[in-house]
Design an enzyme around this catalytic site. Structure first.
Site, PDB file in Angstrom:
ATOM      1  N   GLY A   1      45.885  42.685  43.533  1.00  0.00           N
ATOM      2  CA  GLY A   1      44.887  43.540  43.293  1.00  0.00           C
ATOM      3  C   GLY A   1      43.685  43.305  44.299  1.00  0.00           C
ATOM      4  O   GLY A   1      43.831  42.279  44.970  1.00  0.00           O
TER       5      GLY A   1
ATOM      6  N   ARG B   1      35.754  43.735  42.020  1.00  0.00           N
ATOM      7  CA  ARG B   1      34.503  43.116  41.234  1.00  0.00           C
ATOM      8  C   ARG B   1      33.894  41.847  41.578  1.00  0.00           C
ATOM      9  O   ARG B   1      32.738  41.479  41.051  1.00  0.00           O
ATOM     10  CB  ARG B   1      34.942  43.323  39.760  1.00  0.00           C
ATOM     11  CG  ARG B   1      34.899  44.547  39.114  1.00  0.00           C
ATOM     12  CD  ARG B   1      35.713  44.843  37.816  1.00  0.00           C
ATOM     13  NE  ARG B   1      37.229  44.522  37.891  1.00  0.00           N
ATOM     14  CZ  ARG B   1      37.961  44.242  36.834  1.00  0.00           C
ATOM     15  NH1 ARG B   1      37.587  44.684  35.648  1.00  0.00           N
ATOM     16  NH2 ARG B   1      39.423  44.364  37.142  1.00  0.00           N
TER      17      ARG B   1
ATOM     18  N   GLY C   1      47.928  49.532  40.872  1.00  0.00           N
ATOM     19  CA  GLY C   1      48.021  49.160  39.388  1.00  0.00           C
ATOM     20  C   GLY C   1      49.236  48.155  39.124  1.00  0.00           C
ATOM     21  O   GLY C   1      50.007  47.894  39.763  1.00  0.00           O
ATOM     22  N   THR C   2      48.812  47.537  37.846  1.00  0.00           N
ATOM     23  CA  THR C   2      49.944  46.529  37.422  1.00  0.00           C
ATOM     24  C   THR C   2      51.444  47.046  37.141  1.00  0.00           C
ATOM     25  O   THR C   2      52.140  46.307  37.497  1.00  0.00           O
ATOM     26  CB  THR C   2      49.269  45.726  36.299  1.00  0.00           C
ATOM     27  OG1 THR C   2      48.855  46.901  35.335  1.00  0.00           O
ATOM     28  CG2 THR C   2      48.081  44.752  36.600  1.00  0.00           C
TER      29      THR C   2
HETATM   30  C1  UD1 Z   1      44.235  43.509  33.258  1.00  0.00           C
HETATM   31  C2  UD1 Z   1      44.778  44.387  31.962  1.00  0.00           C
HETATM   32  C3  UD1 Z   1      43.999  44.330  30.589  1.00  0.00           C
HETATM   33  C4  UD1 Z   1      43.802  42.850  30.124  1.00  0.00           C
HETATM   34  C5  UD1 Z   1      43.267  42.034  31.290  1.00  0.00           C
HETATM   35  C6  UD1 Z   1      43.305  40.532  31.043  1.00  0.00           C
HETATM   36  C7  UD1 Z   1      46.049  46.212  32.985  1.00  0.00           C
HETATM   37  C8  UD1 Z   1      46.124  47.641  33.382  1.00  0.00           C
HETATM   38  N1  UD1 Z   1      45.143  45.780  32.269  1.00  0.00           N
HETATM   39  O1  UD1 Z   1      42.985  44.033  33.297  1.00  0.00           O
HETATM   40  O2  UD1 Z   1      44.689  45.067  29.499  1.00  0.00           O
HETATM   41  O3  UD1 Z   1      43.005  42.658  29.026  1.00  0.00           O
HETATM   42  O4  UD1 Z   1      43.868  42.243  32.503  1.00  0.00           O
HETATM   43  O5  UD1 Z   1      42.769  39.649  31.766  1.00  0.00           O
HETATM   44  O6  UD1 Z   1      46.956  45.519  33.290  1.00  0.00           O
HETATM   45  N2  UD1 Z   1      47.169  43.247  40.365  1.00  0.00           N
HETATM   46  C9  UD1 Z   1      48.384  43.541  41.232  1.00  0.00           C
HETATM   47  N3  UD1 Z   1      48.312  44.915  41.428  1.00  0.00           N
HETATM   48  C10 UD1 Z   1      47.554  46.071  41.335  1.00  0.00           C
HETATM   49  C11 UD1 Z   1      46.602  45.720  40.636  1.00  0.00           C
HETATM   50  C12 UD1 Z   1      46.228  44.555  39.975  1.00  0.00           C
HETATM   51  O7  UD1 Z   1      49.033  42.755  41.641  1.00  0.00           O
HETATM   52  O8  UD1 Z   1      47.869  47.171  41.999  1.00  0.00           O
HETATM   53  C13 UD1 Z   1      47.018  42.117  39.947  1.00  0.00           C
HETATM   54  C14 UD1 Z   1      45.463  41.420  40.113  1.00  0.00           C
HETATM   55  O9  UD1 Z   1      45.590  41.036  41.501  1.00  0.00           O
HETATM   56  C15 UD1 Z   1      45.276  40.649  38.913  1.00  0.00           C
HETATM   57  C16 UD1 Z   1      46.041  41.155  38.129  1.00  0.00           C
HETATM   58  O10 UD1 Z   1      47.056  42.157  38.377  1.00  0.00           O
HETATM   59  O11 UD1 Z   1      45.635  39.232  39.295  1.00  0.00           O
HETATM   60  C17 UD1 Z   1      45.520  42.028  36.736  1.00  0.00           C
HETATM   61  O12 UD1 Z   1      44.660  42.878  37.479  1.00  0.00           O
HETATM   62  P1  UD1 Z   1      43.054  43.153  37.103  1.00  0.00           P
HETATM   63  O13 UD1 Z   1      42.653  44.152  38.064  1.00  0.00           O
HETATM   64  O14 UD1 Z   1      42.320  41.845  37.006  1.00  0.00           O
HETATM   65  O15 UD1 Z   1      43.082  43.844  35.781  1.00  0.00           O
HETATM   66  P2  UD1 Z   1      41.889  43.813  34.535  1.00  0.00           P
HETATM   67  O16 UD1 Z   1      40.978  44.831  34.888  1.00  0.00           O
HETATM   68  O17 UD1 Z   1      41.483  42.403  34.512  1.00  0.00           O
HETATM   69 MG    MG Z   2      41.634  40.869  35.764  1.00  0.00          MG
END
Ligand code: UD1
Ligand code: MG
Length: 423
Positions: free
Chosen positions: A16, A20, A84-85
Site C-alpha cells: 500500500g 495517510r 487494493g488488498t
Molecule cells: C483494511 C481493511 C479493513 C480493516 C483494516 C484493519 C480492506 C479493503 N480493508 O483497511 O476492512 O478494518 O484494514 O486494519 O482490506 N496493501 C497492499 N496493496 C494495496 C493496498 C494495500 O499490499 O493495493 C497493504 C497495505 O500496505 C497494508 C494492508 O494492505 O499493509 C492494508 O491496507 P490499508 O490501506 O492499511 O487498509 P485499511 O484502510 O487499513
Molecule cells: Mg491499515
C-alpha cells in the site's frame, strides 16, 4: 486439531501507499520501538511456526531490503500498482497453491499476539471454515471495515465509505487478519471488482462472495489494541505506547522497578535483572543487558549493544553505546562512553568522555579493574587505563598512550605523576 505449520503459508500485505501517514517513508517501514512495523508481523508469523512467508511489496525496493536485513527465506511478490488488498492477493495467488490454508495479514498491524493467531488458525480448522478472520469491538470504529451480521451470522465486511448511516453505528470491526482455504480464496479473488468510491479491489469483498457460495465464515474476537492498524501518525504513537506497556510489564515480572512508566523507554531486546531500579527519563535502545541491583537514570541513554553487570550505577546525562561495564562500577554524571570495556569496580568521574571516533573509525577504550577516572577526563581511543590507575581532573589521555597499572596521570596531555600505593 491444530493444522501443521507446513500446511499453512502466509501472505503479508505491504504494497500500500500509506498516504495517510503523510510521509516519504513507506508506511510499513516506520519505526515502532526502533524496528519497522513490518518486522513485528513477520516475527509473529515465524514464531507460530509458519515457514512459507510471502510479502507483497510495491515498486519500492526499500521494503524488500529491510525485510531481508531481518529475516531469511522470505519470498517477495510484486504488486505494480496499489490497486487494493484483493489485487495484492491476486499477485500472490499463483504461489500459494501447494498449501491448504493461507494466513493473510496486513503489515500495518504490528501489535498482534501469538495466542490470538493460534486461536484463529485453530478455530478455522475446527469449524471447517472457508475464511476465519479477527474482529474487535471498538468504541470508535471509524476508518475500519465493519462486520455486518444477521443475528450471530456474518454476512459481509463493509468498508467505511460503503456503510449506510445505521451501519456506521456498528462497533465490530475487521482486524485485517484472515485465514482462508486456499482453493476458496483463489476462486473468489477474480470475482472481486473495484465497484467502490476509491476504485480499489477490496479483499473484504471475499467474505460476501464466499457466503453467497454457501461457505462457512468464522470470526475470532481480538482486543482493540492487538488489531490496531497503523494508518496515521496518531495510531503509530498509540502503538508505541502499547508496546512500551507490554515491555514494562515484562520487566515488572522479572523484578525490575520503574519509577515512572511514562518516561522510561525500553527496547524489546533489553534484559534487566532483579532489583534494578529505572529512574525517570531513561531511554534504552537496541540490544542491552543490565544485571541485578543496578540504578539507571534519571536521564540516561543506553544506545545499544551494552552489557552491564550487577550493582552498577549509571546516573544523569550519561550516554553509553557498545560497552561492557562489569560489576560495581559507577558512572554517575554527565559522561559519554562508546566502545568501552570497563572492568569491575571502576569509578568514572563526572564529565568523562571517550573520544572514540576519529572521523573515520571507531576505536576501543579499556579501563581495567579498580581504576579511578577523575572528573572531566578525556580518553582518546584506542587507549587503555591499567588496573588501579588514576587520572586527575581534566586529564587528556592521548591515543595509544596507555596508562599503566597503578599509575597516576594528570594534565594535558597526560603525564605520569606517581604510582598509587592503594586503590
Ligand atoms: C483494511 C481493511 C479493513 C480493516 C483494516 C484493519 C480492506 C479493503 N480493508 O483497511 O476492512 O478494518 O484494514 O486494519 O482490506 N496493501 C497492499 N496493496 C494495496 C493496498 C494495500 O499490499 O493495493 C497493504 C497495505 O500496505 C497494508 C494492508 O494492505 O499493509 C492494508 O491496507 P490499508 O490501506 O492499511 O487498509 P485499511 O484502510 O487499513
Ligand atoms: Mg491499515
Amino acid at each position: 486439531m491444530m493444522p501443521k505449520p507446513e500446511e499453512i503459508s502466509a501472505i503479508v500485505l505491504a504494497a500500500g501507499k500509506g498516504v495517510r501517514m503523510i510521509s516519504e517513508l513507506n508506511k510499513v517501514l516506520h519505526p515502532l520501538c526502533g524496528k519497522p512495523l513490518i518486522y513485528y508481523v513477520i516475527k509473529k508469523i515465524k514464531e507460530i511456526g509458519i515457514r512459507r512467508i510471502l510479502v507483497v511489496v510495491g515498486e519500492e525496493e526499500a521494503v524488500k531490503e529491510k525485510v531481508k536485513a531481518f529475516f531469511e527465506n522470505i519470498e517477495f511478490v510484486h504488486q505494480k500498482k496499489p490497486l487494493g488488498t484483493a489485487n495484492a492477493i491476486q499477485q500472490a495467488k499463483g504461489k500459494i497453491k501447494k498449501e491448504r490454508d493461507v494466513l493473510v495479514i496486513s503489515a500495518d498491524t504490528p501489535l498482534i499476539e501469538k495466542p490470538t493467531l493460534r486461536r484463529l488458525i485453530d478455530k478455522h480448522a475446527r469449524e471447517g471454515n472457508s475464511c476465519t478472520f479477527l474482529s474487535a469491538h471498538l468504541t470508535f470504529p471509524e476508518g475500519y471495515g465493519r462486520v455486518i451480521r444477521a443475528g450471530r451470522e456474518i454476512l459481509e465486511i463493509k468498508e467505511e465509505e460503503q456503510l449506510s448511516k445505521e451501519e456506521k453505528e456498528i462497533k465490530e470491526v475487521n482486524g485485517g487478519v484472515y485465514i482462508f482455504k486456499v482453493r476458496d480464496l483463489i476462486r473468489v479473488i477474480p470475482q472481486i471488482y473495484p465497484n467502490n468510491k476509491k476504485g480499489e479491489y477490496y479483499l473484504t469483498e471475499s467474505i460476501r462472495l464466499l457466503r453467497r457460495e454457501g461457505r462457512k465464515i468464522g470470526c475470532v474476537l481480538a482486543s482493540e489494541k492487538e488489531i490496531l492498524g497503523i494508518n496515521t501518525r496518531d495510531a503509530l504513537s498509540r502503538a508505541e505506547r502499547i508496546m512500551q506497556e507490554r515491555i514494562l510489564a515484562k520487566m515488572y515480572r522479572k523484578g525490575v522497578s520503574i519509577i515512572d512508566p511514562h518516561t522510561a523507554y525500553i527496547s524489546e531486546e533489553t534484559e534487566i535483572g532483579k532489583d534494578t531500579l529505572i529512574y525517570p527519563f531513561t531511554f534504552i535502545q537496541g540490544k542491552v543487558k543490565i544485571g541485578r541491583g543496578c540504578q539507571i537514570g534519571p536521564f540516561a541513554h543506553l544506545r545499544g549493544e551494552c552489557v552491564i553487570g550487577d550493582n552498577v550505577v549509571i546516573g544523569n546525562f550519561v550516554e553509553i553505546v557498545r560497552c561492557t561495564i562489569r560489576d560495581n562500577c559507577r558512572i554517575k554524571h554527565h559522561s559519554y562512553l562508546g566502545d568501552c570495556l570497563v572492568e569491575e569496580g571502576v569509578n568514572i568521574g563526572a564529565g568523562t568522555i571517550t573520544a572514540n571516533y576519529d572521523g573515520e573509525k571507531k576505536h576501543r577504550t579499556v579501563i581495567k579493574k579498580g581504576a579511578f577516572i577523575g572528573s572531566g577526563t578525556i580518553l582518546v581511543a584506542p587507549v587503555k587505563v591499567g588496573e588501579g590507575a588514576l587520572t586527575g581532573a581534566g586529564t587528556v589521555v592521548l591515543r595509544n598512550r596507555d596508562v599503566q597499572k597503578k599509575e597516576v596521570v594528570v594534565g594535558v596531555p597526560a603525564r605520569v605523576l606517581r604510582r598509587r600505593s592503594n586503590g
